[in-house]
Write an enzyme that holds these catalytic residues in place. Structure first.
Site, PDB file in Angstrom:
ATOM      1  N   GLU A  76       0.810  -1.229   0.000  1.00  0.00           N
ATOM      2  CA  GLU A  76       0.000   0.000   0.000  1.00  0.00           C
ATOM      3  C   GLU A  76       0.842   1.277   0.000  1.00  0.00           C
ATOM      4  OE1 GLU A  76      -2.930  -0.450  -0.717  1.00  0.00           O
ATOM      5  OE2 GLU A  76      -2.992  -2.593  -0.274  1.00  0.00           O
ATOM      6  N   GLY A  77       1.865   1.293  -0.797  1.00  0.00           N
ATOM      7  CA  GLY A  77       2.726   2.468  -0.890  1.00  0.00           C
ATOM      8  C   GLY A  77       3.985   2.268  -0.084  1.00  0.00           C
TER       9      GLY A  77
END
Length: 621
Positions: free
Chosen positions: A471-472
């Site tokens: 997620e990043g």
């Protein structure tokens, strides 16, 4: 103390979860109903998840080839039973309205209850993406999309994914090439939303293919070509589509027609092996869908997708799910760290090794002592406690902010929104880095045994390593924090956070045992503020962001120091058990003496706008 006792201290002594029942939305709840939810989730996690954590690590998802040439994913029966038990518990719709089958639980209680599943078996899954997918549709979808797709996901009948990355475009979503073309002249009149045909490849899609539910709802980012057949460069050209694995009619019934979405293969990961991770092909004609447009080849190639929101606003919509997932990954990282800490603590209490150092040295004639009696082992355990329980406090604090945003007064809700904006990069990244360190220390406490598969701590480390990427990446979160979050709305979010920290400092400075820590946090907060201004002194992004990761590390340490100082203020109350008070105060002391002191060199390179890393010539590596 047990994890449940730690959780209850944070929920009730610190965050006063019971006061949420004074709000209209949660008025039918009480401490008893909150406890019942925790009991249920703790029981399911203990019975259906924890016993199979090693099984799903060794029996990874595999594929079998069907008669039509397609790939089918095979998962252990334990995974099917765990997912069924979770869906039947009602936790997928825990925060939803009563009138659609939800419990109207505060998100604070929902997050706390779900933490038991992360502690028991993180990669077996507990609906993170399905809930996030459905929540996005409840905000950005049409009424029909909510009824047909979101409600089926909340019931557990269907599951959901998020399809962002592509083989050539990971974090750089502006470079995705998946296309969506209108599906016929009447595409805009479909009751499920404007209908398109998608073609492209999506990579790293968790739970992208399985047979745990009767259908899978993919949320897919793609670009709609203009009249000239070209797509807009950058993120402004990205739109969002619902692409079900199996096609449905306007009433949400399966039509019996497979959508043109095919599993190309599985990714084989270091950890999180219990979760299927896939490469998906959209629209390559393996499962052609007849229709007036004929798809991309006149024979039905092209996955049918329904537009969510407006064209070109896909990334804005998707951020609703992405931010929710980022906090979810922060909790996953926290619980993996906590699982390792509990294993290390148990081992240290029971493993005899060595003898204490006394004034006369070591006496070999004396019996061995348990390793928890050695100072260095206590150091490693204290570090794990400080990282993991501090991270849990941060996750639950953010969960409480979600409740404030949902049910507070307009002013309170707006403050909660801004605070969440600033804290989300920290909530995702800090546990991902420092609970990984906790897992490493858990292996160290076990000594040579920790490096074997006979003990669970090596699996926890492998599972944890993904979370700095999930997620990043760490770098992406750092750029978001220093490049956008601390400056948004004229820096108001950063000012609000500083105000909350200063309120804790004022409380703590009145208590002699905490005054030194209060002063240290005040100085650290000033250093962060000064470094933020210095980084942007030239308004040159290249200079300001060259050391965004050290900034994130320092900022995160200051936030965690604040968490511990606030917990220490709470722990001093007479109602808190003596062992809990001692544990919190020692962990606070550890964090301020051993961790907060690390921020100075991190902030020095930020404030100096040091370009050592940025200017290193490629040929010199």
């Amino acid at each position: 103390m047990s994890y449940r006792q730690t959780l209850e201290f944070l929920l009730h002594d610190w965050l006063h979860a019971d006061t949420l029942t004074q709000r209209t939305r949660y008025a039918e709840h009480s401490r008893e109903t909150f406890d019942a939810v925790l009991d249920t989730c703790e029981r399911i996690a203990r019975e259906k998840y924890a016993p199979f954590n090693r099984l799903i690590d060794t029996e990874e998802p595999r594929t079998v080839t069907e008669a039509d040439g397609s790939l089918r994913v095979v998962l252990p029966q334990a995974t099917h039973e765990a997912q069924r038990a979770y869906a039947e518990s009602g936790m997928l719709s825990a925060a939803q309205d009563y009138d659609i089958g939800g419990m109207q639980l505060p998100y604070l209680v929902e997050a706390a209850a779900n933490s038991f599943f992360g502690l028991a078996s993180i990669s077996m899954g507990s609906g993170l993406l399905t809930v996030g997918n459905a929540n996005l549709l409840m905000v950005h979808g049409t009424e029909k999309q909510k009824q047909v797709f979101a409600l089926k996901e909340f019931s557990g009948q269907w599951s959901g994914t998020m399809c962002l990355s592509e083989p050539q475009a990971g974090s750089s979503l502006s470079d995705i090439v998946t296309k969506a073309i209108p599906d016929g002249d009447d595409h805009a009149s479909d009751p499920l939303g404007p209908r398109y045909r998608l073609r492209g490849n999506k990579m790293w899609i968790s739970a992208g293919e399985h047979e745990l539910t009767e259908n899978i709802v993919h949320l897919v980012l793609a670009k709609i070509p203009g009249p000239d057949g070209k797509t807009l460069p950058g993120v402004k050209g990205i739109s969002l589509f619902i692409v079900p694995k199996k096609l449905v009619n306007a009433d949400g019934e399966l039509t019996g027609q497979r959508n043109d979405v095919a599993l190309a293969g599985l990714n084989h990961k270091c950890g999180w092996r219990g979760t299927t991770n896939t490469l998906l092909n959209f629209g390559e004609g393996q499962f052609p869908v007849p229709g007036a447009s004929g798809g991309y080849d006149g024979k039905g190639a092209g996955a049918v997708g329904y537009l969510v929101g407006q064209p070109g606003e896909g990334l804005r919509c998707m951020f609703h799910m992405m931010n929710e997932a980022r906090i979810g990954i922060g909790m996953a990282a926290t619980m993996l760290g906590m699982a390792g800490y509990q294993a290390a603590l148990d081992y240290a209490k029971n493993r005899p090794q060595g003898r204490p150092i006394t004034g006369a040295g070591k006496d070999a004639s004396q019996p061995q002592v348990r390793i928890i009696e050695h100072a260095d082992v206590k150091r490693m355990l204290l570090a794990q406690k400080a990282y993991c329980e501090g991270s849990l406090a941060l996750q639950l604090y953010c969960a409480r902010l979600v409740d404030e945003q949902r049910t507070g007064t307009p002013e309170v809700a707006d403050e909660a929104r801004l605070l969440l904006e600033v804290l989300t990069p920290i909530a995702k990244s800090w546990p991902s880095e420092w609970c990984l360190e906790a897992n490493s220390l858990a292996i160290q406490v076990h000594g040579g045994y920790g490096y074997t598969r006979d003990f669970p701590v090596e699996q926890y480390w492998r599972d944890q390593r993904l979370n700095m990427i999930h997620e990043g990446t760490h770098g992406v979160q750092a750029l978001d924090l220093l490049g956008r979050k601390v400056r948004m709305e004229g820096g108001r979010g950063l000012s609000l956070l500083a105000g909350r920290m200063n309120a804790t400092i004022e409380r703590a400075i009145q208590q002699p045992e905490l005054a030194e820590h209060a002063n240290a946090l005040a100085q650290a907060l000033q250093q962060v503020g000064a470094a933020t201004k210095a980084a942007w002194a030239t308004e040159n992004p290249t200079e300001a962001l060259a050391n965004a990761v050290p900034y994130l590390q320092a900022f995160g340490h200051v936030v965690l120091a604040w968490m511990w100082l606030d917990l220490a203020c709470t722990a001093r109350a007479d109602t808190v058990a003596a062992d809990r008070r001692t544990g919190v105060l020692h962990a606070t002391r550890y964090f301020f003496h051993y961790e907060l002191t690390k921020i100075k060199p991190w902030l020095q390179v930020v404030a100096a706008r040091d370009l050592t890393c940025a200017t290193m010539p490629e040929a010199a590596f």
